[in-house]
Design an enzyme around this catalytic site. Structure first.
Site, short mmCIF file in Angstrom:
data_model
loop_
_atom_site.label_atom_id
_atom_site.label_comp_id
_atom_site.label_asym_id
_atom_site.label_seq_id
_atom_site.Cartn_x
_atom_site.Cartn_y
_atom_site.Cartn_z
N ASN A 1 0.84 -1.20 0.00
CA ASN A 1 0.00 0.00 0.00
C ASN A 1 0.87 1.25 0.00
O ASN A 1 2.10 1.15 -0.04
CB ASN A 1 -0.96 -0.01 1.20
CG ASN A 1 -0.21 -0.09 2.51
OD1 ASN A 1 0.56 0.79 2.84
ND2 ASN A 1 -0.42 -1.18 3.25
N LYS B 1 -10.45 -2.64 18.73
CA LYS B 1 -9.07 -3.12 18.96
C LYS B 1 -8.78 -3.25 20.45
O LYS B 1 -7.81 -3.91 20.82
CB LYS B 1 -8.07 -2.15 18.34
CG LYS B 1 -8.27 -1.91 16.86
CD LYS B 1 -7.31 -2.68 16.01
CE LYS B 1 -7.59 -2.41 14.53
NZ LYS B 1 -6.72 -3.15 13.65
N LYS C 1 7.99 -17.38 -10.81
CA LYS C 1 7.14 -16.33 -11.38
C LYS C 1 5.93 -16.94 -12.09
O LYS C 1 6.10 -17.89 -12.88
CB LYS C 1 7.98 -15.51 -12.37
CG LYS C 1 7.23 -14.33 -12.95
CD LYS C 1 8.06 -13.55 -13.93
CE LYS C 1 7.21 -12.50 -14.60
NZ LYS C 1 7.86 -11.90 -15.75
N ASP D 1 -4.19 -6.00 5.07
CA ASP D 1 -5.24 -6.80 5.73
C ASP D 1 -5.23 -8.25 5.27
O ASP D 1 -5.57 -9.14 6.02
CB ASP D 1 -6.60 -6.17 5.46
CG ASP D 1 -6.76 -4.86 6.23
OD1 ASP D 1 -6.30 -4.81 7.39
OD2 ASP D 1 -7.32 -3.89 5.67
#
Ligand code: CTP
Length: 411
Positions: free
Chosen positions: A213, A350, A292, A282
């Site tokens: 990300n 959390k 590959k 996540d």
């Protein structure tokens, strides 16, 4: 506000080839907002001219205890009375030896001895050949000047001007600047062990591809620096980012969320504060291909299966140490909308006492941010500022919450 704004620094140079670095250091100190008064020994003037140091510091340089410019002819007294700190860089073996013995036969040593030691700290940055540095006489003198209250900033390792390699190089100007900035930060986390995650994680699909990300790691790295500046021992578990390690921070590089969890679990037992600033992926591919993955000519993309990654923050927050607050856990929430509601819900989910919300797309990769601190009593905004400033404010908040220091309520 610049990091050294309103600080007046007496920069002393004793004789050594590292005087060339003092010129750059002087520039950096001024850029950071300080005023700088340079004092040089005669030996220093063999390596660097007072003209250069005067031009850079924008003040006349002092070099002699007999300098008639001071009306009272007492430069050794006057120069430190308005100072916030004396920094001697480079500090030669000879200078340290004189300091250890309380000798005062030139302006610099005289001034160090005559400074009001209770309010003008003395920092020294040794610079010398490795044999000189390791010599028992030098090491004995270093111990003595430390016992007398001087802060010895340590030395670098590497190639030396004499052609040898080893310990004894003066720290780089940037490192000295960071040391000085750090020196002035309140030590609200002294004695604390802070464990931090930062950056993205990378979940491999095959040896050349993966999912990750846009987290740059800058916020987590700023927190690591701020925690260190506040006096804590800091371990930083970093995903793949190309940021320099903050000075004095123990950095562990990891790639995937599973690696990150392993590293965090290894260091958690000794930590007193855990700050999860990482943007952990996540999900990860259910399996990683060893070779590959090739196109098979059918025009169909491969079918990837994903499994959920463990929640590192929740694992620690809900552990025995997390629940009892022996480990004070701080989470982050990177949201795209409804920051307040999402952050509050995430904090409860959390099980952390403090959650820091931010708008991900507004901050990823940037040098500044705005934070929303959410706890059981409500929320408080830390308005837009540099990540380092916000990190310092956050450390003051954490210190306050664990009863380790007083929060500065200026923001
Ligand atoms: N976190 C973690 N491990 C994970 C996921 C998140 O430790 N596997 C931590 C992050 O470091 C952060 C907090 O949990 O401190 C929240 O992360 P965020 O990505 O905002 O939330 P998610 O838990 O992923 O929830 P959602 O996807 O619903 O926003």
């Amino acid at each position: 506000m610049k990091d050294l704004a309103e600080k007046h620094i007496v920069l002393g140079l004793s004789g050594g080839i590292a005087c060339y670095k003092a010129a750059e250091l002087c520039r950096l100190l001024l850029k950071a907002g300080a005023t700088v008064q340079v004092v040089m020994t005669q030996a220093a003037e063999q390596f660097m001219t007072p003209v250069t140091m005067q031009a850079l510091s924008q003040r006349a340089v002092y070099g002699s205890q007999w300098d008639p410019r001071a009306a009272n002819n007492m430069a050794h007294i006057n120069l430190t009375r308005e100072a916030d700190v004396c920094l001697v860089a480079p500090a030669s073996a000879d200078f340290i030896a004189k300091l250890a013995q309380g000798q005062a036969d030139d302006l610099l040593t005289l001034m160090c001895l005559a400074r009001p030691a209770d309010r003008v700290p003395l920092l020294i940055a040794p610079a010398m050949n490795r044999e000189m540095w390791l010599h028992p006489a030098t090491q004995r003198n270093v111990v003595q000047v430390q016992a007398d209250g001087a802060v010895v900033l340590g030395v670098g390792h590497g190639d030396q001007a004499c052609g040898e390699t080893g310990d004894g190089r003066m720290l780089e100007p940037m490192e000295l600047l960071d040391e000085l900035i750090s020196f002035f930060q309140p030590k609200v986390l002294a004695g604390q062990q802070v464990l931090i995650t930062a950056g993205p994680t990378y979940e491999a699909i095959d040896p050349v591809r993966g999912i990750t990300n846009l987290s740059s790691g800058k916020m987590g790295f700023a927190i690591a620096r701020a925690a260190r500046e506040a006096g804590a021992t800091v371990t930083l578990v970093a995903g793949p980012v190309s940021l320099p390690t903050p000075r004095g921070v123990n950095r562990i590089d990891v790639k995937s969320a599973l690696d990150m969890l392993t590293a965090v679990k290894q260091h958690e037992p000794t930590a007193s504060i855990f700050i999860a600033a990482s943007a952990v992926a996540d999900w990860r591919p259910a399996s990683t291909s060893e070779s590959k993955i090739k196109k098979d000519g059918s025009g169909q993309p491969p079918e990837l299966q994903f499994v959920e990654n463990p929640d590192i923050l929740a694992t620690l927050a809900q552990s025995e140490r997390g629940r009892s607050r022996a480990l004070f856990c701080v989470g982050f929430a990177a949201e795209s909308h409804d920051l307040m509601a999402n952050a509050q819900a995430k904090r409860a989910r959390k099980g952390v006492p403090l959650l820091v919300g931010n708008i991900g797309p507004d901050t990823f990769g940037q040098d500044d941010n705005a934070l929303l601190l959410v706890d059981e009593n409500g929320a408080r905004e830390l308005s837009r500022d540099s990540k380092l400033s916000l990190a310092r404010k956050l450390m003051a908040e954490v210190a306050h919450r664990i009863g380790a220091g007083e929060v500065n309520d200026e923001n």
